[in-house]
Design a protein around this motif. Structure first.
Motif, mmCIF file in Angstrom:
data_model
loop_
_atom_site.group_PDB
_atom_site.id
_atom_site.type_symbol
_atom_site.label_atom_id
_atom_site.label_comp_id
_atom_site.label_asym_id
_atom_site.label_seq_id
_atom_site.Cartn_x
_atom_site.Cartn_y
_atom_site.Cartn_z
ATOM 1 N N TYR A 294 0.820 -1.227 0.000
ATOM 2 C CA TYR A 294 0.000 0.000 0.000
ATOM 3 C C TYR A 294 0.852 1.275 0.000
ATOM 4 N N THR A 295 2.104 1.182 0.436
ATOM 5 C CA THR A 295 2.959 2.375 0.441
ATOM 6 C C THR A 295 3.389 2.773 -0.959
ATOM 7 N N ALA A 297 1.477 2.769 -3.762
ATOM 8 C CA ALA A 297 0.444 3.470 -4.524
ATOM 9 C C ALA A 297 -0.014 4.644 -3.677
ATOM 10 N N PRO A 298 0.669 5.774 -3.766
ATOM 11 C CA PRO A 298 0.479 6.865 -2.810
ATOM 12 C C PRO A 298 -0.899 7.516 -2.855
ATOM 13 N N GLU A 299 -1.450 7.646 -4.091
ATOM 14 C CA GLU A 299 -2.763 8.279 -4.153
ATOM 15 C C GLU A 299 -3.804 7.251 -4.522
ATOM 16 N N GLY A 300 -5.038 7.589 -4.290
ATOM 17 C CA GLY A 300 -6.120 6.722 -4.732
ATOM 18 C C GLY A 300 -6.375 5.581 -3.779
ATOM 19 N N VAL A 302 -6.528 2.140 -1.624
ATOM 20 C CA VAL A 302 -5.451 1.447 -0.930
ATOM 21 C C VAL A 302 -5.299 0.033 -1.469
ATOM 22 N N PRO A 346 -6.020 -0.126 -6.480
ATOM 23 C CA PRO A 346 -5.062 0.495 -7.417
ATOM 24 C C PRO A 346 -4.780 -0.487 -8.555
ATOM 25 N N SER A 386 -1.392 6.948 -16.954
ATOM 26 C CA SER A 386 -1.122 6.364 -15.637
ATOM 27 C C SER A 386 -0.247 5.120 -15.672
#
Lengths: 795, 164
Positions: A294-295, A297-300, A302, A346, A386
């Protein structure tokens, strides 16, 4: 209608021609199409589409029941990513027609038995999962499903069976629980607890020697590379702790609950797992590939944790989508990107992780490496804003962890990255990797960059590579792939072969005959002998050197020129390489002249093996020779070796096939004779033919044995050489008191592993010999461990 | 049981295209039969500077390449932007149709298509000027394929002449 251009409108090919008439075939095709396509993008909701389809099928049951059964069974097996869509459909049909539901369950059980009998274990998993989800759709009664699971888990009590057998039965049960765990626990919690406790006991006693051989990284950080059953167990444990609350799986049947709960359920017939057969091929164990958490993919949304059941379901479904659509990369990319529930995860990260997971899978990826390159390019095209960023992030992470990455996986990364870059004008932020310049160039990071640049050059040209990297990277730029001619000009006139090289060169240019050239070569002095050999036939390295250097120099312009030269002078080359020393020397000369063009070396060696100028064992001996020691860690060496082994394997298979065909022919002939009656003439002709066939079979039998002997010998040579090299290194380190883990050692031991992994099917045949002759208990335990891990894959 | 669903067996990338070689010696049926069994691919839209080595490196990713024949200008005998790639097995050629067709070689999107099999003479361009037909008539400027199309080149020369 305007003329169609072959553009991106279709996914690659033609639109299907529409048939004009309505025939039964047409209706069956339509049924197939309707069923296969339900759940895809539509203007109506999934629920209304399912409702509609159930109505259509119910109406067609009187005339097309068997067809519908067949199609539904097939989608259960072949479209596991749409599992819940189809279980809902079956649920609706069962609610409308109880008998049909019963027949469907029976058909599924029959299909399950067939798939197990045919070693289709992966498909069998999907079938069992389908049955278990039918519990959620009120088609199958929960207690009977639990009973089936109990029978599966009881396989763990069997004695003297391969571990991979009981592994599979445990895996099936665990992998169904995300879908049906809640329902089964609600109905039969005592039984389920007992079941899971049995599973826990089994997992504790399992042998896991095979794991290190299948891990992509040797490091446990940042993400442990877990054995697949351990990971799944942890996920199920967590699911249980969460009281079986599972929110990711799309469950269309919930919307139909009022209809479905009115339906009568069927009991699964008692299912005894088929007993172990010696020729059973259970799936080999896997290690779960993880590179993101989870760390990353910083945005959006989890990313679900590594032990969450959501992660399992997402990965399963993405793998299934690839399995279904790999042949059509545009469709595959579109299907991956339209994953249901994508807004809550994500998705790009999951997709990239799953794809790399397959690409790096050991022993080998499920599909051809280049498929993944093409698929990633399509994904970049569909999500240009993206996906490329995620891919770049992934590449960066993979680069950072090169030090502990398995060498085979590094090979695949090199090939993927260079090919990918060649589709994007080689744009990359090389400066970000400047750290690799300040360490020993044999370490994994600079080595990786060097190999990437070399492969990139092959897809472009030398100057291009010079232009794309910063000047600081010049030490890593490959050499210009030009010929190195020993007898270039007057400055080499003192070399013993120089005069002959001029004569031979002129002879070739003037289209001299082979006899004339051989006569010239006869005059070449033999540095290995004091006085002249009468026959002049013994191994003369200078002769080979002069002829081959000159010939290849004249033909250096392109592959085709060189192949043509080898073909034209095949007779001479065969004569020169009559002995093993000759074969070894010819390879040495090829390396000598083309050492800056590894690609050319590879294709020339390939050609020489195929035209029997050298044999496979000679290639192996050459690659392991002292002369090539300085090249030993370069990728192209191993590509040549594996290519050579593959040629040997294909050769054996080819003759085996010829033998089988001849045997079949004989059998047919014998049947014909038996059936033809008393015609004497026919009998005589038949007998003659049979006699000929029998002779042919005998000859082919000998050929097969000889080929297999050559194949076995090739592996023996390779393994022997590995053992010698590794033992030498280990002894030297021990006596010198230095650490064995040098970059060379890591490369060598993993290359040994690679031989086992890439050719495990073939090597299986020779296990006895290998164990008796080479991998004995006296061997250093570091080397023996590789062998033992390999054996553990089959347990 | 081994029910194969037609709807799920889609493999359109390996379909035979509409193109038929007009110089083929035989009828349409024979040509189609050969196309469906062929191990040989026609590769088009290459740069004139793309080498056999580059073609080999790319196409070898799909399997062992038996041979490559670079297409030549009939008059100049220099590369004119196409080639044939022959594999040992059809399966490998199919993979090239699936994974290499439509991707880049030497920065250009290349196109692969089934070929009925190489015959001597087929390595030459069939355009009037010696190169490929497509380079006779195209209007755009493509530096990797000799600049302007041949017809357009002639017009340009005429135009220049007319200005003076």
């Amino acid at each position: 209608m305007s003329r169609r251009r072959h553009s991106d409108e279709n996914d690659g090919g033609q639109a299907h021609k529409r048939r004009r008439t309505s025939e039964p075939i047409e209706i069956e095709d339509r049924l197939e199409s309707l069923i296969c396509r339900v759940g895809e993008k539509s203007t109506s909701s999934l629920e209304s589409n399912l409702e509609g389809l159930a109505g259509v099928l119910e109406a067609d049951l009187p005339n097309y029941k068997n067809k519908i059964l067949r199609i539904l069974c097939a989608v259960a097996r072949l479209l596991p990513e749409k599992l819940t869509v189809y279980t809902t459909l079956v649920g609706l049909l069962n609610a409308r027609n109880y008998n049909f539901g019963g027949e469907f369950v029976e058909a599924m059980i029959r299909q399950l038995k067939e798939t197990l009998k045919n070693n289709l274990y992966n498909e069998a998993v999907y079938l069992v999962r389908f049955l278990s989800d039918l519990v959620n759709c009120h088609v199958i009664a929960a207690p009977s499903m639990v009973a089936m699971f109990e029978n599966f888990v009881s396989v763990t009590q069997e004695e003297d069976v391969p571990q991979v057998r009981s592994d599979w039965f445990v895996y099936v049960v665990l992998s169904c629980l995300p879908w049906v765990g809640k329902e089964l626990y609600e109905k039969k919690d005592v039984e389920m607890d007992r079941l899971l406790s049995q599973v826990e006991g089994y997992l504790k006693r399992r042998v896991k020697t095979h794991v290190p051989m299948l891990q992509v990284w040797t490091a446990e950080k940042p993400h442990p590379q877990e054995e697949y059953l351990d990971c799944l167990w942890a996920q199920i444990q967590k699911l249980k702790k969460d009281r079986w609350q599972e929110r990711h799986i799309l469950r269309p049947y919930i919307a139909f609950d009022s209809v479905l709960c009115e339906a009568l359920q069927h009991n699964l017939p008692p299912f005894t797992p088929p007993g172990h057969m010696p020729d059973a091929q259970y799936p080999i164990p896997r290690v779960i590939f993880r590179m993101f958490d989870y760390t990353d993919a910083p945005e959006g949304p989890v990313m679900p944790g590594s032990h969450s059941v959501e992660r399992f379901v997402i990965e399963e479904n993405l793998h299934c989508i690839i399995k279904t659509h790999w042949k059509e990369r545009k469709t595959c990319a579109a299907q991956l990107l339209s994953y249901p529930g994508k807004n809550k995860i994500p998705l790009n990260y999951h997709i990239v992780e799953v794809i790399f997971g397959e690409l790096f899978q050991l022993p080998s990826p499920p599909h051809l490496d280049v498929m993944y390159t093409a698929l990633l390019i399509e994904l970049c095209k569909l999500q240009p804003g993206s996906l490329p960023q995620v891919l770049a992030q992934a590449t960066e992470m993979l680069y950072m962890r090169l030090d502990t990455m398995n060498t085979t996986c590094i090979d695949r990364l090199i090939n993927w990255f260079s090919h990918h870059l060649s589709n994007f004008q080689f744009r990359w932020s090389w400066d970000d990797w400047a750290d690799c310049l300040s360490v020993d160039l044999e370490k994994p990071k600079p080595k990786f960059v060097k190999e990437v640049l070399e492969k990139s050059m092959r897809l472009s040209y030398h100057q291009r590579i010079v232009d794309i990297v910063p000047t600081t990277f010049s030490a890593l730029i490959p050499a210009e792939p030009i010929f190195t001619y020993k007898y270039m000009d007057e400055s080499s006139s003192s070399l013993p072969g120089y005069p002959a090289s001029i004569t031979v060169g002129n002879a070739i240019k003037n289209r001299a005959t082979n006899e004339e050239i051989l006569a010239i070569l006869k005059e070449v002095p033999n540095p290995n002998q004091e006085d002249d050999d009468d026959e002049g036939e013994s191994f003369n390295p200078l002769k080979i050197d002069v002829f081959l250097q000159t010939l290849l120099h004249l033909a250096a312009k392109s592959f085709s020129h060189s192949f043509s030269a080898l073909g034209k002078f095949h007779e001479i080359l065969k004569a020169l390489t009559d002995s093993d020393e000759g074969k070894l020397h010819i390879l040495k000369v090829v390396y000598d002249v083309w050492r800056n063009h590894p690609q050319m070396i590879a294709v020339l060696v390939d050609k020489m093996v195929r035209t029997q100028i050298v044999d496979c064992a000679a290639v192996a001996n050459w690659l392991f020779s002292q002369d090539m020691a300085h090249e030993f860690t370069r990728l192209y060496i191993w590509e040549i070796l594996h290519s050579t082994i593959r040629k040997m394997n294909k050769h054996v298979q080819k003759i085996q096939k010829e033998l089988e065909e001849a045997k079949d022919k004989l059998e047919k002939q014998q049947h014909k004779r038996r059936d033809s009656g008393d015609d004497e003439d026919m009998d005589k002709n038949s007998e003659d033919e049979e006699g000929q066939l029998e002779e042919q079979i005998e000859r082919l039998q000998e050929k097969v044995e000889s080929a297999q002997s050559e194949q076995k010998n090739l592996f023996l040579v390779i393994f022997q050489r590995f053992i010698m090299l590794l033992t030498e290194h280990l002894v030297r380190c021990e006596t010198g008191g230095i650490d064995i883990s040098t970059p060379w050692y890591k490369n060598c031991i993993e290359r040994l592993q690679q031989i086992f992994l890439m050719h495990h099917v073939t090597i299986q045949q020779y296990m006895g010999t290998l164990e008796n002759l080479l991998f004995t208990a006296e061997l250093d335990h570091h080397i023996l461990a590789v062998y033992q891990q390999f054996c553990a894959l089959q347990l | 049981m081994s029910a194969k669903l037609n709807a799920l067996n889609s493999d359109t990338y390996t379909d035979v295209s509409q193109y038929r070689d007009q110089h083929f010696k035989g009828n349409r049926y024979e040509q189609e039969k050969l196309l469906k069994q062929s191990n040989t691919l026609y590769v088009g839209n290459l740069s004139f500077y793309t080498t056999e080595e580059q073609v080999h490196e790319l196409f070898a990713k799909c399997g062992d390449v038996k041979r490559i024949i670079i297409g030549l200008d009939k008059i100049k005998k220099t590369a004119c932007g196409f080639c044939f790639v022959e594999y040992y097995t059809r399966g490998d050629a199919e993979n090239a149709m699936r994974f290499v067709n439509g991707t880049r070689l030497d920065d250009r999107i290349i196109r692969t298509d089934w070929d009925a099999g190489f015959k001597e003479g087929r390595q030459y361009g069939r355009g009037k000027s010696g190169g490929q037909v497509r380079d006779e008539y195209r209007q755009d400027y493509d530096p990797a394929r000799g600049g302007y199309g041949k017809l357009a080149q002639q017009h340009r020369t005429t135009e220049v002449r007319n200005t003076f």
